[in-house]
Enzyme design. Sequence first.
Site, mmCIF file in Angstrom:
data_model
loop_
_atom_site.group_PDB
_atom_site.id
_atom_site.type_symbol
_atom_site.label_atom_id
_atom_site.label_comp_id
_atom_site.label_asym_id
_atom_site.label_seq_id
_atom_site.Cartn_x
_atom_site.Cartn_y
_atom_site.Cartn_z
ATOM 1 N N HIS A 64 97.197 66.842 -0.463
ATOM 2 C CA HIS A 64 96.409 65.821 0.243
ATOM 3 C C HIS A 64 97.347 64.932 1.064
ATOM 4 C CE1 HIS A 64 93.302 63.065 1.189
ATOM 5 N NE2 HIS A 64 92.558 63.229 0.108
ATOM 6 N N GLU A 112 95.904 68.329 5.680
ATOM 7 C CA GLU A 112 96.158 68.854 4.343
ATOM 8 C C GLU A 112 96.154 70.377 4.329
ATOM 9 O OE1 GLU A 112 93.228 67.075 1.744
ATOM 10 O OE2 GLU A 112 92.921 65.460 3.206
#
Length: 330
Positions: A204, A303
């Site tokens: 992330h 991501e």
Amino acid sequence: MLSARTGVPVRAVRTRQCAAFQSASRRAVVVRAAATTADLQKQFGIPGNVEFVDGKAGTPTVVLKHSSGSSAQVYLHGACVTSWKQASGDEVLYVRPDAVFDKSKPISGGLPHCFPQFGPGPIQQHGFARNLDWEVGSTSADLQPDERDPEVELVLTENDYTLKMWPHKFKAVYTVTLHGEQLRTDFRVINTGDAPFTFTAALHSYFEVLGVTKAKVSGLKGLTYLDKSKDPKNPESKTEERDAVTFGEGLVDSVYLNAPEHVELDVGTGAAIAIDATGWQDVVVWNPHLTMKECYESFVCVENAKTGEAVTVAPGDSWRATTNFQVVDL
């Protein structure tokens, strides 16, 4: 703030040294994450290259330092890289102002893990890997004629907490390396049980930008993506027609399926972050817009993920994904 570095060459990828040279600079023997920072430094520290220190809230971290002047910091809690600085001292990653470091919740920013679930699902949001202490597996600083590549390997295995929500035995191995001014990550998941298991995952990644309206992501044109901005549980399937994904007009939450191995994030300063990945397959682009009024203008998430199609790993088998990040001039 990351800025352009006119005239600075991109370093070429070099092969690893032979095992004899590696063993001379590698410290291994897994220590529980509960060990003190002093214990970790004594067993795994490498002068000038790998240092264990107390981070915020006294949480143990490892600092990697390259002879080029670049550095990275990794918290053992969540195996989260919270800082990656170029030799100039420019920070590349972004940690949100609401981030906490006392282990009461995952660290919001840097490179948090999503494993064994990306997004909402049958277990807790984004899985459990980001809110557990990882163990130190080894450290190294490969001997080179001119410089060393500092590296730390972190390990996570099942425990009572994970087994209650995801009843599988596993070993996750995450390696973070500085190669010149490049940041390299290597994520492996090994099935140590006696039955297959399935998972999704992501890094992330939060990146600092000059301003969200100046940022843009290239390399995604023509791809099918799932637009989760209106209804995350029932995303719209669309085709990306833009040369570059832009931000600032509203919430952006898109999962690009079967993405190329190379994408770039223009941070708005004349520089970009080149992201080269293997194994991840998908790319998620996210900016919370007004749902995070205090900070949304300062970062963009690009991501690497494996979520469009879940991974199934048989007993004794493994899955691996790598990402190399580097700053390039535009």
